[in-house]
Scaffold this active site. Sequence first.
Site, PDB file in Angstrom:
ATOM      1  N   THR A  14       0.727  -1.225   0.187  1.00  0.00           N
ATOM      2  CA  THR A  14       0.119   0.126  -0.258  1.00  0.00           C
ATOM      3  C   THR A  14       0.761   1.243   0.050  1.00  0.00           C
ATOM      4  O   THR A  14       0.457   2.224  -0.633  1.00  0.00           O
ATOM      5  CB  THR A  14      -0.938  -0.008   1.254  1.00  0.00           C
ATOM      6  OG1 THR A  14      -1.703  -1.011   1.135  1.00  0.00           O
ATOM      7  CG2 THR A  14      -1.788   1.324   1.119  1.00  0.00           C
ATOM      8  N   ASP A  58       1.661  -6.896  -4.326  1.00  0.00           N
ATOM      9  CA  ASP A  58       0.903  -6.918  -3.339  1.00  0.00           C
ATOM     10  C   ASP A  58       1.335  -7.900  -2.296  1.00  0.00           C
ATOM     11  O   ASP A  58       1.583  -9.028  -2.883  1.00  0.00           O
ATOM     12  CB  ASP A  58      -0.440  -7.105  -3.703  1.00  0.00           C
ATOM     13  CG  ASP A  58      -1.533  -7.334  -2.580  1.00  0.00           C
ATOM     14  OD1 ASP A  58      -2.395  -6.282  -2.468  1.00  0.00           O
ATOM     15  OD2 ASP A  58      -1.337  -8.097  -1.570  1.00  0.00           O
ATOM     16  N   SER A  59       1.404  -7.797  -1.050  1.00  0.00           N
ATOM     17  CA  SER A  59       2.439  -8.637  -0.385  1.00  0.00           C
ATOM     18  C   SER A  59       1.615 -10.225  -0.389  1.00  0.00           C
ATOM     19  O   SER A  59       2.003 -11.029   0.206  1.00  0.00           O
ATOM     20  CB  SER A  59       2.737  -8.288   1.049  1.00  0.00           C
ATOM     21  OG  SER A  59       1.792  -8.321   1.858  1.00  0.00           O
ATOM     22  N   SER A  60       0.276 -10.038  -0.428  1.00  0.00           N
ATOM     23  CA  SER A  60      -0.358 -11.332  -0.670  1.00  0.00           C
ATOM     24  C   SER A  60       0.250 -12.462  -1.673  1.00  0.00           C
ATOM     25  O   SER A  60       0.001 -13.634  -1.775  1.00  0.00           O
ATOM     26  CB  SER A  60      -1.718 -11.330  -1.064  1.00  0.00           C
ATOM     27  OG  SER A  60      -2.371 -10.013  -0.650  1.00  0.00           O
ATOM     28  N   ASP A  91       0.303  -6.844   4.865  1.00  0.00           N
ATOM     29  CA  ASP A  91      -0.447  -8.249   4.974  1.00  0.00           C
ATOM     30  C   ASP A  91       0.442  -9.420   5.331  1.00  0.00           C
ATOM     31  O   ASP A  91       0.210 -10.187   6.263  1.00  0.00           O
ATOM     32  CB  ASP A  91      -1.176  -8.617   3.699  1.00  0.00           C
ATOM     33  CG  ASP A  91      -2.311  -7.640   3.633  1.00  0.00           C
ATOM     34  OD1 ASP A  91      -2.612  -6.954   4.325  1.00  0.00           O
ATOM     35  OD2 ASP A  91      -3.142  -7.564   2.429  1.00  0.00           O
ATOM     36  N   THR A 166       2.906 -10.266  14.637  1.00  0.00           N
ATOM     37  CA  THR A 166       1.982 -10.592  13.906  1.00  0.00           C
ATOM     38  C   THR A 166       1.142  -9.562  13.481  1.00  0.00           C
ATOM     39  O   THR A 166       1.020  -8.440  14.071  1.00  0.00           O
ATOM     40  CB  THR A 166       0.986 -11.357  14.808  1.00  0.00           C
ATOM     41  OG1 THR A 166       1.937 -12.561  15.348  1.00  0.00           O
ATOM     42  CG2 THR A 166      -0.160 -12.056  14.246  1.00  0.00           C
ATOM     43  N   THR A 277      -0.020 -22.323  19.351  1.00  0.00           N
ATOM     44  CA  THR A 277      -1.718 -22.051  19.798  1.00  0.00           C
ATOM     45  C   THR A 277      -2.251 -21.011  18.842  1.00  0.00           C
ATOM     46  O   THR A 277      -1.479 -20.229  18.335  1.00  0.00           O
ATOM     47  CB  THR A 277      -1.235 -21.606  21.236  1.00  0.00           C
ATOM     48  OG1 THR A 277      -2.645 -21.010  21.785  1.00  0.00           O
ATOM     49  CG2 THR A 277      -0.572 -20.328  21.445  1.00  0.00           C
ATOM     50  N   GLN A 278      -3.473 -20.919  18.753  1.00  0.00           N
ATOM     51  CA  GLN A 278      -4.506 -20.131  18.281  1.00  0.00           C
ATOM     52  C   GLN A 278      -4.307 -18.737  18.958  1.00  0.00           C
ATOM     53  O   GLN A 278      -4.793 -17.579  18.478  1.00  0.00           O
ATOM     54  CB  GLN A 278      -5.621 -20.636  17.973  1.00  0.00           C
ATOM     55  CG  GLN A 278      -5.687 -21.813  16.938  1.00  0.00           C
ATOM     56  CD  GLN A 278      -7.218 -22.381  16.652  1.00  0.00           C
ATOM     57  OE1 GLN A 278      -8.176 -21.660  17.051  1.00  0.00           O
ATOM     58  NE2 GLN A 278      -7.240 -23.761  16.313  1.00  0.00           N
ATOM     59  N   CYS A 279      -3.875 -18.879  20.289  1.00  0.00           N
ATOM     60  CA  CYS A 279      -3.988 -17.727  21.171  1.00  0.00           C
ATOM     61  C   CYS A 279      -2.855 -16.676  20.405  1.00  0.00           C
ATOM     62  O   CYS A 279      -1.982 -17.226  20.018  1.00  0.00           O
ATOM     63  CB  CYS A 279      -3.916 -17.842  22.506  1.00  0.00           C
ATOM     64  SG  CYS A 279      -5.051 -18.667  23.353  1.00  0.00           S
TER      65      CYS A 279
HETATM   66  N1  ASP Z   1      -2.529  -5.624   0.362  1.00  0.00           N
HETATM   67  C1  ASP Z   1      -1.463  -4.705   0.972  1.00  0.00           C
HETATM   68  C2  ASP Z   1      -0.199  -5.654   0.890  1.00  0.00           C
HETATM   69  O1  ASP Z   1       0.046  -6.250   1.853  1.00  0.00           O
HETATM   70  C3  ASP Z   1      -1.752  -4.234   2.105  1.00  0.00           C
HETATM   71  C4  ASP Z   1      -0.471  -3.195   2.645  1.00  0.00           C
HETATM   72  O2  ASP Z   1       0.441  -2.805   2.136  1.00  0.00           O
HETATM   73  O3  ASP Z   1      -0.752  -3.117   4.144  1.00  0.00           O
HETATM   74  O4  ASP Z   1       0.499  -5.626  -0.048  1.00  0.00           O
END
Ligand code: ASP
Length: 341
Positions: A14, A58-60, A91, A166, A277-279
């Site tokens: 972003t 996009d970091s996804s 992300d 996280t 853990t999910q915590c």
């Molecule tokens: N979708 C974006 C990414 O992770 C969100 C961000 O940059 O914060 O690339």
Amino acid sequence: MIGTKVLLIYTGGTIGMIKDSETRVLKPFDFQQITTEVPELNKFECEIDTFLFEAPLDSSNMNPNVWTRIAEIIEDKYADYDGFVILHGSDTMAFTASALSFMLHGLNKPVILTGSQLPIGTIRTDGKENLITAIEIAAAKKANKPLAPEVAIYFEYNLYRGNRTTKVNSEDFEAFNSFNYPLLAEAGIKIKYNTRNILDVDTESKLSVYKKFDRNVASLKLFPGITKEFVSHFMKTPGLKAMVLETFGSGNATSEDWFLSLLKKAIDKGIVIVNVTQCKGGGVDQSKYESGNSLEAIGVISGGDITFEAAITKLMLLLGGKTSAEKIKTKFLSPFCGEIS
Ligand code: ASP
């Protein structure tokens, strides 16, 4: 700061996006314009060079190949710079930070990841402060030694250990947290470094970069009511070599026979299973409850207080080393760079 050099590596996210005037969707902008958006960059006494990904991500879309690319840029330029700032989407920033912390063996310079929730061109952007302070931290030295010589994430006035972090919020400026490790630094009028929380590195060490990942890992997030069909199907994933079992509370899982026997069968086949853990805060203690104890008994590795992000990236890297399941277990349990207590 005079004479200090920082390399800014722009991978995407972003922070470097603008809104498409027609579709109103965020898309990457020409990062060469960064000093138009942040003229403050010209005021730094240190020298700032940039390295731009030709196709910002996009970091996804991050994956081990991109982590390797980032690590190779750092390896290549290591001798020429005092510190590195990586601009990255928030992300999956915690995954990249974890992976880099394990890859950059012998690191003794700052590698600071940052990004933003709002694009840098928008009036209320958090990107400017994040970028400027991240550069300041990457360049900061005392008695000629870097003040934060590790892989860290800087976001909204806080510096976190990268492999303890996280993403916790998709809207707040304070998007990250590090539940099981204290802050490395806090930025107010001054940047306060919490020196005792920062890795004590060997200033003479040589950087060597681990680049071999094995992606045959998976995670199984438990929920009450999970079925035998689903778990047994999951365990038959072709090529599966290691998995993170995301459990309840202090590392507890259903103690139904079918579940334990599916896990045991996988472990007997050489699949490494790590209990995380999910915590968000606290960790796994397989000796606390009977349900956790049954996992210990069949050979599930306790992930202690490691984050999911650090666990999955550490497993990929350990598997890449082609060592035995037994050795992976020993290595998993010993901290590489402060990721597990
Ligand atoms: N979708 C974006 C990414 O992770 C969100 C961000 O940059 O914060 O690339």
